[in-house]
Motif scaffolding. Structure first.
Motif, mmCIF file in Angstrom:
data_model
loop_
_atom_site.group_PDB
_atom_site.id
_atom_site.type_symbol
_atom_site.label_atom_id
_atom_site.label_comp_id
_atom_site.label_asym_id
_atom_site.label_seq_id
_atom_site.Cartn_x
_atom_site.Cartn_y
_atom_site.Cartn_z
ATOM 1 N N VAL A 231 5.344 -9.270 26.091
ATOM 2 C CA VAL A 231 5.349 -10.801 26.452
ATOM 3 C C VAL A 231 6.305 -11.444 26.180
ATOM 4 O O VAL A 231 7.187 -12.047 26.892
ATOM 5 N N ARG A 232 7.012 -11.373 24.964
ATOM 6 C CA ARG A 232 8.261 -12.286 24.556
ATOM 7 C C ARG A 232 9.456 -11.664 25.214
ATOM 8 O O ARG A 232 10.220 -12.408 25.605
ATOM 9 N N VAL A 233 9.652 -10.525 25.438
ATOM 10 C CA VAL A 233 10.683 -9.919 25.963
ATOM 11 C C VAL A 233 10.639 -10.434 27.647
ATOM 12 O O VAL A 233 11.638 -10.469 28.312
ATOM 13 N N GLY A 234 9.441 -10.155 28.278
ATOM 14 C CA GLY A 234 9.314 -10.498 29.689
ATOM 15 C C GLY A 234 9.640 -12.120 29.908
ATOM 16 O O GLY A 234 10.176 -12.438 30.926
ATOM 17 N N LEU A 235 9.159 -12.915 28.890
ATOM 18 C CA LEU A 235 9.434 -14.352 28.931
ATOM 19 C C LEU A 235 10.795 -14.568 28.966
ATOM 20 O O LEU A 235 11.370 -15.486 29.759
ATOM 21 N N LEU A 236 11.668 -13.713 28.152
ATOM 22 C CA LEU A 236 13.087 -13.985 27.733
ATOM 23 C C LEU A 236 13.727 -13.460 29.390
ATOM 24 O O LEU A 236 14.687 -14.374 29.880
ATOM 25 N N CYS A 237 13.482 -12.267 29.827
ATOM 26 C CA CYS A 237 14.054 -11.917 31.130
ATOM 27 C C CYS A 237 13.484 -12.922 32.292
ATOM 28 O O CYS A 237 14.416 -13.321 33.156
ATOM 29 N N ALA A 238 12.588 -13.495 32.277
ATOM 30 C CA ALA A 238 11.912 -14.496 33.310
ATOM 31 C C ALA A 238 12.942 -15.735 32.988
ATOM 32 O O ALA A 238 13.451 -16.428 33.919
ATOM 33 N N GLY A 239 13.277 -16.110 31.827
ATOM 34 C CA GLY A 239 14.211 -17.332 31.617
ATOM 35 C C GLY A 239 15.428 -17.037 32.167
ATOM 36 O O GLY A 239 16.090 -17.977 32.698
ATOM 37 N N VAL A 240 15.896 -15.837 31.666
ATOM 38 C CA VAL A 240 17.255 -15.567 32.345
ATOM 39 C C VAL A 240 17.398 -15.217 33.672
ATOM 40 O O VAL A 240 18.598 -16.012 34.237
ATOM 41 N N ALA A 241 16.394 -14.978 34.549
ATOM 42 C CA ALA A 241 16.337 -14.943 35.899
ATOM 43 C C ALA A 241 16.259 -16.476 36.324
ATOM 44 O O ALA A 241 17.002 -16.559 37.348
ATOM 45 N N ALA A 242 15.611 -17.267 35.745
ATOM 46 C CA ALA A 242 15.740 -18.607 36.470
ATOM 47 C C ALA A 242 17.195 -19.362 36.120
ATOM 48 O O ALA A 242 17.430 -19.991 37.104
ATOM 49 N N LEU A 243 17.859 -18.874 34.968
ATOM 50 C CA LEU A 243 19.186 -19.613 34.885
ATOM 51 C C LEU A 243 19.879 -19.097 35.914
ATOM 52 O O LEU A 243 20.790 -19.601 36.343
ATOM 53 N N SER A 244 19.854 -17.726 36.189
ATOM 54 C CA SER A 244 20.543 -17.073 37.365
ATOM 55 C C SER A 244 20.284 -17.788 38.514
ATOM 56 O O SER A 244 21.410 -18.087 39.404
ATOM 57 N N VAL A 245 19.272 -18.041 38.943
ATOM 58 C CA VAL A 245 18.898 -18.681 40.142
ATOM 59 C C VAL A 245 19.687 -20.314 40.261
ATOM 60 O O VAL A 245 20.432 -20.527 41.254
ATOM 61 N N LEU A 246 19.551 -20.748 39.113
ATOM 62 C CA LEU A 246 20.162 -22.201 39.014
ATOM 63 C C LEU A 246 21.608 -22.124 39.220
ATOM 64 O O LEU A 246 22.337 -22.819 39.707
ATOM 65 N N LEU A 277 18.083 -10.067 39.812
ATOM 66 C CA LEU A 277 17.641 -8.675 40.109
ATOM 67 C C LEU A 277 17.106 -7.997 39.103
ATOM 68 O O LEU A 277 16.006 -7.245 38.859
ATOM 69 N N GLN A 278 18.083 -7.680 38.015
ATOM 70 C CA GLN A 278 17.857 -7.019 36.862
ATOM 71 C C GLN A 278 16.755 -7.762 35.911
ATOM 72 O O GLN A 278 15.897 -6.866 35.521
ATOM 73 N N THR A 279 16.905 -9.040 35.723
ATOM 74 C CA THR A 279 15.963 -9.580 34.877
ATOM 75 C C THR A 279 14.648 -9.742 35.444
ATOM 76 O O THR A 279 13.621 -9.582 34.840
ATOM 77 N N GLY A 280 14.810 -9.761 36.878
ATOM 78 C CA GLY A 280 13.326 -10.016 37.386
ATOM 79 C C GLY A 280 12.606 -8.706 37.396
ATOM 80 O O GLY A 280 11.447 -8.612 37.141
ATOM 81 N N THR A 281 13.435 -7.728 37.409
ATOM 82 C CA THR A 281 12.677 -6.243 37.356
ATOM 83 C C THR A 281 11.991 -6.021 36.295
ATOM 84 O O THR A 281 11.051 -5.431 35.867
ATOM 85 N N LEU A 282 13.086 -6.245 35.048
ATOM 86 C CA LEU A 282 12.595 -6.218 33.668
ATOM 87 C C LEU A 282 11.355 -6.977 33.356
ATOM 88 O O LEU A 282 10.460 -6.558 32.792
ATOM 89 N N ALA A 283 11.325 -8.285 33.990
ATOM 90 C CA ALA A 283 10.192 -8.957 33.367
ATOM 91 C C ALA A 283 9.035 -8.517 34.104
ATOM 92 O O ALA A 283 7.961 -8.383 33.504
ATOM 93 N N LEU A 284 9.007 -8.179 35.372
ATOM 94 C CA LEU A 284 7.881 -7.224 36.005
ATOM 95 C C LEU A 284 7.448 -6.115 35.161
ATOM 96 O O LEU A 284 6.098 -5.852 35.118
ATOM 97 N N MET A 285 8.515 -5.262 34.869
ATOM 98 C CA MET A 285 8.010 -4.065 34.101
ATOM 99 C C MET A 285 7.236 -4.514 32.793
ATOM 100 O O MET A 285 6.336 -3.845 32.321
ATOM 101 N N MET A 286 8.011 -5.774 32.049
ATOM 102 C CA MET A 286 7.222 -6.040 30.799
ATOM 103 C C MET A 286 5.732 -6.251 30.960
ATOM 104 O O MET A 286 5.050 -6.206 30.243
ATOM 105 N N LEU A 287 5.716 -7.134 32.270
ATOM 106 C CA LEU A 287 4.298 -7.594 32.596
ATOM 107 C C LEU A 287 3.262 -6.467 32.590
ATOM 108 O O LEU A 287 1.925 -6.546 32.485
#
Length: 322
Positions: A231-246, A277-287
């Protein structure tokens, strides 16, 4: 199997360490005498198998549990706990300790004293002094910080601990115990008391735990809390993905405003898209992995008997069900 008059049962794993374990048994006997029962788990030793004769001449009772094969330090402890849980009485206490002398018999009384409090289920030893190398100490400090970051929990103790019957039965029934005993104790929700206790030098020989083994031992502690880590790794990946969008939106704004130098926008935007793309994929894998872990986290009792070959005492071999 375990004598009823014994007040303390010591569970200790032994692997190719006959000299050190023999000295430990003598020192334990000198401290506790007839109040002690030694449950030594011989973890498939070949070069220095543990004979029942090491218990001869002791006031304490004892048994050597011979395993069919080498199963590792942590599973050997869990097998000993399984045996203790099945045969101990409610008035008896269990002490888990290593057989090399680094867990000092003279300090067991401090752990047992902590159990005088009815609000304490388990007393664990936190080292106030160590005799290891600087390399080991540095690795251990890094390990504790990584463990805290990845799981949200602090771990500052090892296998040296004292347990009431309820604590022994709970650990024996947890599928996490053979993976990492200390981490399983954290996950057990038992009421702990941490005691500051000095660590001693080895009685004899060299430690069989190398750097790779220590690193693997640390990773196994994280495996006990796999769901939290995922969960923590997934949240980190989601956070990095959000920063990438911004960052991508900012790059577009700068490009439209004419502040981007030639070629800068293409490089920056491309890197941000790849990161997304990479962090989004990792976030989905973690979930997904978290769901797998949650659905498969059914606790079953440890079937320790399948690992036990025979049980030896100075009086001869006894039945596993005795």
């Amino acid at each position: 199997m375990i004598t009823a008059h014994a007040e303390v049962i010591v569970v200790t794993p032994v692997y190719e360490d006959l000299e050190a374990s023999s000295r430990l048994f003598r020192e334990l006997d000198a401290v506790f005498g007839t109040k002690l029962f030694i449950l030594a788990v011989d973890d498939g030793s070949v070069r220095q198998p543990l004979p029942a004769s090491v218990l001869e001449g002791l006031q304490a009772g004892g048994a050597i549990v011979k395993l069919r094969r080498n199963v590792g330090h942590q599973r050997a402890i869990s097998i000993g706990l399984g045996l203790a849980a099945e045969h101990m009485t409610s008035s008896q206490l269990v002490v888990v300790m290593d057989s090399d002398g680094e867990d000092l018999p003279q300090t067991i009384s401090e752990l047992l004293a902590a159990l005088d409090d009815v609000q304490v289920d388990a007393a664990v030893a936190q080292r106030k002094s160590r005799v290891e190398s600087l390399k080991f100490k540095a690795f251990y400090e890094v390990y504790k910080r990584v463990f805290s970051l990845m799981t949200g929990r602090a771990i500052s103790f090892g296998n040296f601990m004292a347990l009431r019957q309820a604590g022994v039965k709970r650990l024996a029934a947890m599928q996490e115990t053979p993976i990492h005993v200390a981490a399983a104790l954290l996950a057990s929700k038992l009421r702990l008391r941490i005691c500051s206790i000095a660590r001693g030098p080895r009685y004899a020989g060299q430690s069989k735990m190398n750097f790779v083994g220590l690193a693997l031992h640390g990773f196994r502690a994280l495996m006990v809390f796999a769901e939290d880590v995922l969960v923590r790794v997934g949240l980190l990946c989601a956070g990095v993905a959000a920063l990438s969008v911004l960052g991508g939106l900012l790059a577009i704004v700068l490009k439209l405003a004419g502040f981007a130098t030639p070629g800068w926008f293409s490089v920056a935007f491309g890197i941000l898209v790849l990161t997304l793309l990479q962090t989004g994929t990792l976030a989905l894998m973690m979930l997904m992995l978290t769901g797998v872990v949650r659905s498969g986290s059914v606790t079953t009792a440890l079937s320790y008997k399948e690992f036990v070959d025979r049980i030896l005492t100075p009086a001869g071999e006894i039945s596993l069900d005795a």
